[in-house]
Design a protein around this motif. Structure first.
Motif, mmCIF file in Angstrom:
data_model
loop_
_atom_site.group_PDB
_atom_site.id
_atom_site.type_symbol
_atom_site.label_atom_id
_atom_site.label_comp_id
_atom_site.label_asym_id
_atom_site.label_seq_id
_atom_site.Cartn_x
_atom_site.Cartn_y
_atom_site.Cartn_z
ATOM 1 N N GLU A 1 -26.890 -1.402 21.350
ATOM 2 C CA GLU A 1 -26.790 -0.083 20.722
ATOM 3 C C GLU A 1 -25.482 0.067 19.952
ATOM 4 N N VAL A 2 -24.389 -0.416 20.546
ATOM 5 C CA VAL A 2 -23.091 -0.329 19.884
ATOM 6 C C VAL A 2 -23.080 -1.170 18.616
ATOM 7 N N GLY A 3 -23.730 -2.333 18.659
ATOM 8 C CA GLY A 3 -23.814 -3.169 17.466
ATOM 9 C C GLY A 3 -24.502 -2.452 16.327
ATOM 10 N N THR A 4 -25.524 -1.649 16.654
ATOM 11 C CA THR A 4 -26.214 -0.860 15.635
ATOM 12 C C THR A 4 -25.287 0.197 15.053
ATOM 13 N N LEU A 5 -24.509 0.858 15.923
ATOM 14 C CA LEU A 5 -23.580 1.888 15.443
ATOM 15 C C LEU A 5 -22.475 1.279 14.583
ATOM 16 N N GLY A 6 -22.108 0.031 14.880
ATOM 17 C CA GLY A 6 -20.999 -0.599 14.166
ATOM 18 C C GLY A 6 -21.254 -0.835 12.695
ATOM 19 N N ILE A 7 -22.524 -0.954 12.298
ATOM 20 C CA ILE A 7 -22.811 -1.218 10.885
ATOM 21 C C ILE A 7 -23.041 0.063 10.092
ATOM 22 N N ILE A 8 -22.984 1.214 10.789
ATOM 23 C CA ILE A 8 -23.167 2.493 10.100
ATOM 24 C C ILE A 8 -21.822 2.954 9.567
ATOM 25 N N GLU B 1 -17.253 -9.567 17.697
ATOM 26 C CA GLU B 1 -18.691 -9.604 17.968
ATOM 27 C C GLU B 1 -19.376 -8.900 16.814
ATOM 28 N N GLY B 2 -19.860 -9.714 15.859
ATOM 29 C CA GLY B 2 -20.381 -9.136 14.620
ATOM 30 C C GLY B 2 -19.230 -8.542 13.826
ATOM 31 N N SER B 3 -19.347 -7.305 13.439
ATOM 32 C CA SER B 3 -18.297 -6.629 12.682
ATOM 33 C C SER B 3 -17.344 -5.861 13.592
ATOM 34 N N LEU B 4 -17.552 -5.936 14.927
ATOM 35 C CA LEU B 4 -16.766 -5.163 15.883
ATOM 36 C C LEU B 4 -15.884 -6.062 16.744
ATOM 37 N N MET B 5 -14.764 -5.492 17.200
ATOM 38 C CA MET B 5 -13.919 -6.169 18.168
ATOM 39 C C MET B 5 -14.473 -5.896 19.565
ATOM 40 N N ALA B 6 -14.693 -6.956 20.342
ATOM 41 C CA ALA B 6 -15.129 -6.809 21.729
ATOM 42 C C ALA B 6 -13.884 -6.935 22.610
ATOM 43 N N PHE B 7 -13.345 -5.793 23.040
ATOM 44 C CA PHE B 7 -12.103 -5.768 23.809
ATOM 45 C C PHE B 7 -12.376 -6.006 25.291
ATOM 46 N N GLN C 1 -17.151 -4.058 30.115
ATOM 47 C CA GLN C 1 -16.696 -4.963 31.170
ATOM 48 C C GLN C 1 -16.902 -4.296 32.522
ATOM 49 N N GLY C 2 -17.744 -4.892 33.340
ATOM 50 C CA GLY C 2 -18.066 -4.264 34.616
ATOM 51 C C GLY C 2 -18.739 -2.928 34.379
ATOM 52 N N LYS C 3 -18.208 -1.875 35.009
ATOM 53 C CA LYS C 3 -18.750 -0.539 34.819
ATOM 54 C C LYS C 3 -18.051 0.216 33.695
ATOM 55 N N ASN C 4 -17.046 -0.403 33.102
ATOM 56 C CA ASN C 4 -16.276 0.261 32.049
ATOM 57 C C ASN C 4 -17.016 0.215 30.717
ATOM 58 N N ARG C 5 -17.141 1.370 30.076
ATOM 59 C CA ARG C 5 -17.758 1.484 28.756
ATOM 60 C C ARG C 5 -16.810 2.297 27.868
ATOM 61 N N LEU C 6 -16.196 1.632 26.890
ATOM 62 C CA LEU C 6 -15.242 2.290 26.004
ATOM 63 C C LEU C 6 -15.581 1.991 24.554
ATOM 64 N N LEU C 7 -15.268 2.935 23.692
ATOM 65 C CA LEU C 7 -15.456 2.770 22.256
ATOM 66 C C LEU C 7 -14.107 2.953 21.563
ATOM 67 N N VAL C 8 -13.834 2.121 20.560
ATOM 68 C CA VAL C 8 -12.560 2.165 19.843
ATOM 69 C C VAL C 8 -12.831 2.583 18.405
ATOM 70 N N VAL D 1 -16.718 8.841 11.306
ATOM 71 C CA VAL D 1 -15.621 8.087 11.904
ATOM 72 C C VAL D 1 -16.081 6.651 12.132
ATOM 73 N N ARG D 2 -15.256 5.693 11.710
ATOM 74 C CA ARG D 2 -15.646 4.282 11.809
ATOM 75 C C ARG D 2 -15.409 3.742 13.207
ATOM 76 N N LEU D 3 -16.446 3.117 13.766
ATOM 77 C CA LEU D 3 -16.332 2.424 15.036
ATOM 78 C C LEU D 3 -15.809 1.022 14.757
ATOM 79 N N CYS D 4 -14.680 0.649 15.365
ATOM 80 C CA CYS D 4 -14.123 -0.670 15.071
ATOM 81 C C CYS D 4 -14.155 -1.611 16.276
ATOM 82 N N GLY D 5 -14.495 -1.110 17.472
ATOM 83 C CA GLY D 5 -14.578 -2.003 18.610
ATOM 84 C C GLY D 5 -15.134 -1.312 19.844
ATOM 85 N N PHE D 6 -15.293 -2.077 20.916
ATOM 86 C CA PHE D 6 -15.855 -1.534 22.152
ATOM 87 C C PHE D 6 -15.416 -2.395 23.327
ATOM 88 N N CYS D 7 -15.677 -1.885 24.510
ATOM 89 C CA CYS D 7 -15.448 -2.654 25.739
ATOM 90 C C CYS D 7 -16.634 -2.427 26.655
#
Length: 760
Positions: free
Chosen positions: A496-503, A437-443, A517-524, A509-515
């Protein structure tokens, strides 16, 4: 002063530069014949003729002159110590009749006036070089707006793309550019009288070498020479976002703040001047790889889609406006040889030919950097568009049909074997529909469960949630953060995560992905093998404690990361929870700031998290607890607290074996302010092995950072320059709450003298 040849150019110019024994890099500050170079410096002459200073080329033709109407028989030219070339008539004590300071090129030197002459109705203008190897008049200029008492930065002397804002004489700063202000390096002032209005500046210390320029990039910059590093260090640069510079990437150039360099060419285009681009001078722009030929029917032209800022589209080619639907707009442009591109905005079709595109120098932007953009369809040769290139074997498909069918059969068989082997594995490593999803992995959540062994290998926890070690299916080691108490919906969270992904920055620390799904919110994130700063700094059992050299570089790296967050990324970010737990160390002990930008993800729950999480409180600025609006200076306060701990190797507030409570900044103040034994404050594990000057500097900076009032704290860019050795730092005052701290108290109290309120 003399003849010089910039870079690998074969042209010669008359210029003024710094003494090379002091400034070892040739740095030209003024050029006489910037648009009329000469090819032979041996036979060309700079001389005084009829009261004018003139340059004659090898053919004895006049190339440049001071152009003063004069009948003087005696004149002299003198280069002064401040870099001003003056022409006088008669005795050397007479007033200059002409001086280079009145005719600046791209450099504004101390003592020079840059303003407006009311008698002649003329402005002094700084103009960029065309490139680093061509001092000719470039596209970008800086000039005064005397009515608003501000400076305007312009493209082609016509389009204003940035302003300093009006000068505030009381605070000695520009409203929209507080970086350009009176400080301990230089004093800037504004003068307005019946004859002229201008800005000028002077240096407090004449041994400091500093200059103000308009760069080939379109930025204005203040640079200061560092003897220790032998290079120019940037004091500040504006505008900080290169993608806001009109025409900064030139015609058909694409700007993306998340890339380095920020400029590239559109698909099917190439740099107009490869040499300029290699020198990071991009304003010459790009040209088509293949010119579009409407008469050729075999290779019909096609459109590529790009994006352009709406502010660039303020001027439309009205004579080309048509009331057509979008498909008809596209068709009509495709079959019109004069049409270069089309836009379809507000149900109006606009055709762009070469001239009306060139006149506004459209600068394109990457759609991963800007959301507020308009679609722009550009005509190119279809053979230059990768997905339209036909397979080279297509013409011979009949002859090769048998080979193709045989190859397909082999490939299918191999794939079946691979799939069979995969199905036999007891555990599938990738079970979900993880996508890009853009430059990030959507897990998907299940993939991260498997990667982290159901979140069993915990690396740590903080204000935003817990962090777990994970291994992806390609053996990449990552850190997975499970966010807690996120109040945002999925769409807002992804935005918001998409904005952080291009920084991206070396100290973040580089953000390389996120999740999501439902109520789960995770950053990789990228995994940092050396863990967090607190695990290395406060671990008494650490066999090899961080050396002083490593600690100093960590302090500098954290400062650089915060400068990027506060001043240089498009969406300015206040970290809000800076502490050693959020400073991670890579394999080379390079510090990387984690959890930046997460305050916005947490929403309204964030203030509650800060005040309840154990370990965060000792880094909070007083304004967090007194209810006033929080600015980037809150991060500066937290950074100052971290500096104390880098020196001491222990938490700032600790309880000793005799149950007394000690606050290190209070103890250190008693040593620093009286000129005591500074190295006695150092982490005992270092055995006093440290640079005394650096330890003293770190402590001074720390006290400046934790001042009670925000305005008294430095910006992080000032801190960065102090640690780099560009700026000096004076002895700071002791903050009030440090003075009022009592060793017998059992808790750390923030004291705000102005209100008389204490916060525990």
């Amino acid at each position: 002063m003399g003849f010089f040849r910039p870079g690998n150019s074969s042209n010669y110019y008359i210029g003024i530069w710094y003494n090379k024994t002091i400034v070892t890099i040739e740095t030209v500050v003024w050029v006489a014949n910037r648009d009329t170079p000469i090819s032979d410096s041996f036979t060309s002459k700079l001389k005084i003729v009829d009261g004018n200073l003139v340059l004659l080329n090898e053919s004895n033709s006049l190339i440049w002159s001071t152009n003063m109407n004069s009948t003087a028989t005696a004149a002299s030219a003198t280069l002064l110590d401040d870099g001003n070339l003056v022409l006088r008539y008669g005795s050397g004590s007479s007033l200059p009749i002409w001086q280079s300071f009145d005719h600046p090129t791209h450099t504004f030197l101390p003592g020079m006036k840059l303003g407006y002459d009311k008698r002649t109705n003329t402005s002094q203008v700084l103009t960029s070089w065309r490139s680093v190897e061509d001092p000719g008049v470039g596209l970008f200029s800086l000039e005064i707006d005397q009515n608003e008492r501000q400076y305007l930065v312009k493209w082609n002397r016509s389009v204003d793309y940035w302003s300093t804002g009006s000068w505030n004489d009381r605070d000695k700063l520009f409203e929209l550019a507080p970086e350009v202000r009176k400080n301990h390096i230089y004093n800037i002032s504004y003068v307005d009288n019946e004859n002229e209005s201008y800005f000028t500046y002077s240096l407090y210390n004449r041994s400091i070498i500093s200059r103000f320029i308009i760069d080939v990039s379109g930025q204005i910059k203040q640079l200061t020479w560092s003897d220790s590093s032998g290079q120019w260090n940037m004091f500040w640069s504006l505008p900080q976002d290169l993608c806001r510079i009109y025409g900064g990437c030139g015609e058909f150039g694409v700007c993306s703040q998340s890339l380095s360099p920020s400029c590239s060419c559109l698909i099917a285009f190439k740099p107009r001047s490869k040499n300029d681009w290699n020198l990071r001078s991009f304003s010459s722009g790009c040209v088509r790889k293949t010119e579009v030929n409407c008469s050729i029917t075999i290779d019909k032209p096609a459109f590529i889609l790009s994006y352009v800022e709406e502010s660039f589209l303020s001027t439309f080619p009205e004579n080309e406006a048509q009331q057509l639907d979008e498909s008809s707009c596209s068709y009509s442009c495709l079959h019109d040889c004069s049409c270069n591109a089309y836009t379809f905005i507000s149900n109006v079709c606009h055709h762009w030919n070469h001239e009306n595109m060139k006149n506004i120098s459209l600068g394109f932007v990457s759609n991963d950097s800007y959301l507020d953009t308009s679609k722009f369809h550009i005509k190119v040769a279809s053979k230059d568009i990768p997905h339209l290139i036909e397979n080279s074997g297509k013409k011979n498909k009949d002859a090769n049909l048998g080979a193709v069918v045989g190859s397909i059969a082999v490939v299918v068989f191999v794939l079946c074997v691979i799939l069979f082997m995969i199905r036999r594995r007891k555990t599938m490593i990738l079970v979900g529909k993880t996508t890009m999803e853009g430059s990030l992995m959507a897990f998907v959540y299940r993939d991260l469960q498997i990667a982290t062994k159901n979140f069993t290998d915990k690396l740590g926890g903080g204000s935003f949630g817990s962090v777990f070690k994970g291994v992806l299916h390609d053996s990449t080691v990552v850190a997975v953060k499970k966010l807690e108490s996120v109040s945002q919906g999925e769409k807002e969270f992804r935005s918001e995560v998409g904005t952080l992904g291009i920084i991206q920055h070396v100290n973040l620390v580089r953000l390389c992905g996120f999740c999501a799904q439902g109520k789960n919110r995770l950053l990789v994130y990228d995994y940092m093998p050396n863990g967090s700063l607190n695990s290395r700094l406060f671990n008494e059992k650490e066999y090899y404690p961080l050396s002083w050299k490593a600690r100093y570089q960590i302090a500098l790296g954290i400062a650089r990361g915060l400068v990027y967050l506060h001043e240089r990324c498009r969406d300015r970010i206040i970290h809000c929870d800076l502490k050693p737990e959020n400073i991670l160390l890579d394999a080379d002990f390079c510090p990387k700031i984690a959890d930046f930008g997460l305050a916005k993800l947490m929403g309204r729950d964030f203030s509650r998290v800060l005040t309840t999480m154990r370990g965060t409180r000792g880094y909070l600025a007083p304004e967090w607890l007194s209810g006033v609006p929080v600015t980037a200076k809150a991060d500066v306060f937290s950074y100052g607290m971290i500096l104390f701990e880098l020196v001491h190797g222990k938490r700032n507030s600790e309880q000793s074996e005799d149950f007394t409570f000690k606050f290190f900044p209070s103890l250190a103040a008693n040593v620093l302010m009286v000129g005591g034994d500074i190295l006695s404050l150092l982490d005992s594990r270092l055995n006093r092995e440290a640079n005394l000057e650096q330890v003293t500097k770190i402590l001074k900076v720390a006290y400046w950072c934790i001042q009670d009032e925000e305005d008294s704290r430095p910006s992080m860019s000032e801190v960065e320059r102090i640690l780099e050795g560009v700026l000096d730092v004076s002895m700071p005052p002791v903050p009030q709450y440090v003075k009022y701290f009592d060793d017998d108290m059992e808790d750390f109290l923030f004291f705000k003298p102005s209100s008389g309120i204490q916060f525990s």
